[in-house]
Motif scaffolding. Structure first.
Motif, PDB file in Angstrom:
ATOM      1  N   TRP A  28      -6.995  -1.511   3.054  1.00 32.98           N
ATOM      2  CA  TRP A  28      -7.237  -0.415   3.999  1.00 32.98           C
ATOM      3  C   TRP A  28      -7.435   0.917   3.286  1.00 32.98           C
ATOM      4  O   TRP A  28      -8.192   1.771   3.753  1.00 32.98           O
ATOM      5  CB  TRP A  28      -6.095  -0.350   5.010  1.00 32.98           C
ATOM      6  N   ARG A  29      -6.774   1.104   2.136  1.00 32.67           N
ATOM      7  CA  ARG A  29      -7.014   2.319   1.366  1.00 32.67           C
ATOM      8  C   ARG A  29      -8.457   2.369   0.891  1.00 32.67           C
ATOM      9  O   ARG A  29      -9.117   3.413   0.951  1.00 32.67           O
ATOM     10  CB  ARG A  29      -6.066   2.371   0.167  1.00 32.67           C
ATOM     11  N   MET A 344       8.941   9.972  -1.220  1.00 31.81           N
ATOM     12  CA  MET A 344       8.208   9.741  -2.466  1.00 31.81           C
ATOM     13  C   MET A 344       7.948  11.029  -3.241  1.00 31.81           C
ATOM     14  O   MET A 344       7.452  10.982  -4.377  1.00 31.81           O
ATOM     15  CB  MET A 344       6.872   9.059  -2.155  1.00 31.81           C
ATOM     16  N   GLY A 345       8.237  12.157  -2.649  1.00 29.27           N
ATOM     17  CA  GLY A 345       8.004  13.424  -3.327  1.00 29.27           C
ATOM     18  C   GLY A 345       6.530  13.617  -3.627  1.00 29.27           C
ATOM     19  O   GLY A 345       5.670  13.347  -2.795  1.00 29.27           O
ATOM     20  N   GLY A 346       6.240  14.061  -4.823  1.00 25.28           N
ATOM     21  CA  GLY A 346       4.849  14.310  -5.197  1.00 25.28           C
ATOM     22  C   GLY A 346       3.983  13.080  -5.093  1.00 25.28           C
ATOM     23  O   GLY A 346       2.796  13.168  -4.747  1.00 25.28           O
ATOM     24  N   GLU A 352      -2.662   6.424  -3.594  1.00 29.78           N
ATOM     25  CA  GLU A 352      -2.270   5.086  -4.024  1.00 29.78           C
ATOM     26  C   GLU A 352      -0.967   4.628  -3.382  1.00 29.78           C
ATOM     27  O   GLU A 352      -0.666   3.431  -3.367  1.00 29.78           O
ATOM     28  CB  GLU A 352      -2.138   5.032  -5.542  1.00 29.78           C
ATOM     29  N   MET A 353      -0.184   5.539  -2.808  1.00 28.88           N
ATOM     30  CA  MET A 353       1.090   5.171  -2.195  1.00 28.88           C
ATOM     31  C   MET A 353       0.956   4.840  -0.709  1.00 28.88           C
ATOM     32  O   MET A 353       1.916   4.440  -0.073  1.00 28.88           O
ATOM     33  CB  MET A 353       2.108   6.303  -2.391  1.00 28.88           C
ATOM     34  N   ARG A 357      -2.210   8.098   4.184  1.00 32.48           N
ATOM     35  CA  ARG A 357      -3.192   7.537   5.124  1.00 32.48           C
ATOM     36  C   ARG A 357      -2.529   7.181   6.449  1.00 32.48           C
ATOM     37  O   ARG A 357      -3.088   7.445   7.520  1.00 32.48           O
ATOM     38  CB  ARG A 357      -3.855   6.295   4.524  1.00 32.48           C
ATOM     39  N   LEU A 358      -1.349   6.595   6.373  1.00 32.44           N
ATOM     40  CA  LEU A 358      -0.630   6.258   7.602  1.00 32.44           C
ATOM     41  C   LEU A 358      -0.359   7.513   8.420  1.00 32.44           C
ATOM     42  O   LEU A 358      -0.475   7.498   9.656  1.00 32.44           O
ATOM     43  CB  LEU A 358       0.677   5.541   7.278  1.00 32.44           C
TER      44      LEU A 358
END
Length: 390
Positions: A28-29, A344-346, A352-353, A357-358
């Motif tokens: 999906w990314r 997740m911070g930065g 990529e995380m 997008r969500l």
């Protein structure tokens, strides 16, 4: 009151989970970055028999209910897509399937529903206009009588999935507002070809849901044949509400899946990330409490949505439940996706995380397909007995 799933429902959920796992967050990314429609994913859903879950068996469906549809969508969205995949269910089984199966002619049902189930036909819906968003009764697109058919003129905006669709469910006035005895009279529904002379569309650049394009649509003397009428001319308002009411359940199921996925990503990161010494940051209450709060809200929305779906399947009113579930789910999903970024911070700002997008996709559903404010208006009048405020 039985909250357990039947064996059939467990099988449906397991099927959806297996299909969803084939299209993980990385898929999906990539689709989001390329702004590509997820053709492969939707075809896999159709091939597994999930697209026609609630459609009649005689036309290729499974004859299941909204409860099963909600379970399917939640599982698919939790696997990797987030909320955007629920929109494809809105376009096809809801805008296409519900409209045709409930109000279409026998010919429409025989010809189009099997192709919807197999993925051969895709649908979209032309409702929203520049001056008729939440207030659909202000639709100004007009289909004027022309022989035994109509000629359509007008404009729509924020219409999802137009370039990929074969058919469009169009809402238009066959009796103009100034000639209608009341606003709810004079609307009609039509199922027309997207590729038709006089119908043009332009893409809208937007923040998220990039795998599903949004378009402005223009009708310039578009011919509508008599057999393309859905239901009864001038009586489309009640038919439209029947289609839109199930849309809330689909939306909430997708948002619940988004919440599950956001929590999963955040917890995985928090359990592995160490900043001060040997303790994972997941041991800190500052990390735990917001995620726990979001989980509680997600579960509340999920259970209320399944109640709404059950009421729908029983033929009982479900508007209050479906609207309230959507209200809670949209806030929870948007909040949890943002909280995953915060955990997740930065790195949460990195594509990529997946969390960003969500968040981008879920944020849409704070005001679509119905805004929080309109839901609160509905609850105030319908559930609290307060006077109309608008």
């Amino acid at each position: 009151m039985d909250f357990s799933l039947s064996d059939e429902q467990k099988l449906v959920v397991e099927t959806a989970r297996k299909v969803g796992e084939r299209f993980d967050p990385t898929y999906w990314r990539q689709k989001d970055a390329a702004k590509e429609y997820p053709h492969e994913c939707w075809q896999a859903i159709c091939d597994a028999g999930l697209a026609g879950a609630m459609l009649p068996e005689e036309f290729g469906g499974s004859g299941l209910g909204m409860v099963e549809v909600a379970l399917i969508i939640e599982e698919l969205c939790a696997a990797g897509s987030g909320s955007t995949l629920a929109q494809i269910f809105m376009l096809n089984p809801i805008f296409g399937g519900v409209a045709i199966s409930r109000y279409g002619s026998p010919e429409m049902k025989r010809e189009w529903l099997p192709k919807l189930c197999t993925g051969e036909l895709k649908f979209c819906m032309g409702l929203t206009e520049p001056d008729a968003g939440s207030n659909a009764l202000e639709v100004r697109s007009v289909a004027r009588a022309d022989g035994n058919g109509w000629r359509l003129d007008g404009q729509k905006i924020w219409i999802t999935g137009v370039p990929q669709a074969d058919k469009m469910l169009v809402v238009a006035r066959t009796t103009p507002l100034d000639k209608s005895p009341k606003k709810t009279f004079g609307l009609s529904l039509f199922m027309i070809d997207v590729n038709r002379q006089g119908l043009t569309h332009n893409s809208i650049d937007k923040l998220g849901t990039n795998t599903l394009p949004s378009s402005s649509v223009f009708f310039d003397n578009v011919r509508i044949d008599p057999e393309e009428l859905i239901g009864t001319a001038d009586q489309g308002w009640g038919q439209l509400l029947d289609v839109l009411n199930t849309e809330r359940i689909v939306t909430t199921a997708g948002l619940t899946g988004t919440s599950r996925l956001s929590i999963k990503l955040a917890v995985e990161y928090a359990n592995n990330r160490k900043v001060f010494g040997d303790k994972a940051i997941g041991s800190y209450q500052a990390i735990q409490f917001p995620l726990s709060q979001g989980w509680a809200e997600m579960e509340a929305a999920r259970n209320l949505n399944l109640k709404a779906a059950w009421l729908c399947d029983q033929g009982l009113p479900f508007g209050s439940e479906s609207n309230a579930a959507k209200l809670i789910a949209s806030q929870a999903a948007s909040g949890l996706a943002e909280q995953a970024m915060q955990v997740m911070g930065g790195m949460g700002y990195s594509k990529e995380m997946h969390a960003e997008r969500l968040w981008r996709d879920a944020r849409l559903f704070r005001f679509a397909p119905i805004s929080e404010e309109m839901i609160l208006n509905y609850i105030a009048m319908s559930n609290l007995g307060l006077p109309r405020s608008y």
